[in-house]
Design an enzyme around this catalytic site. Structure first.
Site, PDB file in Angstrom:
ATOM      1  N   ARG A 142     -28.856  93.541  -1.457  1.00  0.00           N
ATOM      2  CA  ARG A 142     -28.851  92.075  -1.401  1.00  0.00           C
ATOM      3  C   ARG A 142     -30.244  91.486  -1.306  1.00  0.00           C
ATOM      4  O   ARG A 142     -30.419  90.285  -1.511  1.00  0.00           O
ATOM      5  CB  ARG A 142     -27.945  91.615  -0.267  1.00  0.00           C
ATOM      6  N   GLU A 179     -26.492 107.164  11.558  1.00  0.00           N
ATOM      7  CA  GLU A 179     -25.773 107.599  12.749  1.00  0.00           C
ATOM      8  C   GLU A 179     -25.404 109.072  12.612  1.00  0.00           C
ATOM      9  O   GLU A 179     -25.471 109.838  13.568  1.00  0.00           O
ATOM     10  CB  GLU A 179     -24.517 106.751  12.947  1.00  0.00           C
TER      11      GLU A 179
END
Length: 255
Positions: A142, A179
């Site tokens: 984006r 993560e």
């Protein structure tokens, strides 16, 4: 989820005064990346591939006088500039997307609102027009929406910062942690030169992993990163801390 109308810069947080609540839209929303929703029972945060675990707290390097000056400027902008409220109200939240417990911040509605979209670009252009910036680096994906019009307006080149195996030429890459596991950010060799001044742009900062990787990639080749800029910051994921003392400017925050 709550969203505050906010201008953030120099690693300091500025909240509107009590009498500025009229600027806040009744429906608060965010944009590009998902965040865990809260309900009666607290839900664990669920991360998409763009979410990283934030590191331990870093100390702010901003002086008290600079903090007060920035706070006064930000407060004045929040009270006087209706563009911030218009931008915030143009962004919708999609619950439980792409999976249950996620509140997805959808910027497509901002892009459909020509006035709000123009306001977003104009605010960034006004800030960076006279900063001697020669490179606007947009973070996939984006950042590719907001970066090119900003670059054109300030007379800078646009450099896409992409995920692995997306660029056809020779690349330089920077690995960053997820993560679970790792990922890479890449740009073309020769796209920038040592000594250039760059703005790194994305729609959102969450845990800050991709934004930080983009900054490190530019710094490795001798580029000075003037500032990072995002339309929205998700405060709960502490991405600002991951950037350390690197300047960050955002228009709206969401919690």
């Amino acid at each position: 989820m709550q969203r505050s109308l906010l201008l953030r810069c120099s690693n300091s947080v500025f909240r509107p005064p009590p009498n500025s609540h009229r600027l806040r839209p009744p429906s608060l929303k965010r944009l590009s990346a998902p965040i865990a929703a809260s309900s009666g029972a607290q839900l664990p945060l669920t991360f998409s591939e763009n979410y990283r675990t934030a590191p331990s707290r870093l100390h702010c390097s901003v002086s008290e006088s600079q903090w007060k000056q920035d706070r006064e400027m930000a407060t004045a902008d929040e009270q006087q500039d209706p563009r911030i409220a218009r931008i915030s109200s143009a962004i919708r939240v999609i619950p439980d997307f792409p999976k249950p417990g996620i509140m997805f911040q959808d910027i497509t509605t901002l892009l459909l609102d020509t006035k709000a979209f123009k306001d977003t670009i104009d605010l960034f252009v006004e800030r960076y027009r006279d900063k001697n910036i020669s490179v606007v680096a947009g973070v996939e994906a984006r950042g590719f929406i907001f970066g090119p019009p900003i670059a054109l307006a300030i007379g800078a080149k646009f450099v896409p910062m992409r995920k692995p195996n997306k660029l056809p030429g020779e690349v330089i890459s920077e690995e960053y942690s997820l993560e679970y596991g790792t990922d890479k950010m890449e740009m073309h060799v020769g796209a920038v030169e040592a000594g250039e001044h760059a703005l790194v742009i994305d729609d959102l900062i969450a845990t800050g992993g991709t934004l930080c990787a983009a900054v490190k990639l530019l710094e490795r080749v001798g580029v000075h990163v003037v500032e990072c800029a995002c339309v929205i910051e998700l405060l709960g994921l502490k991405g600002r801390e991951r950037l350390g003392d690197r300047p960050l400017f955002v228009l709206v925050n969401s919690t």
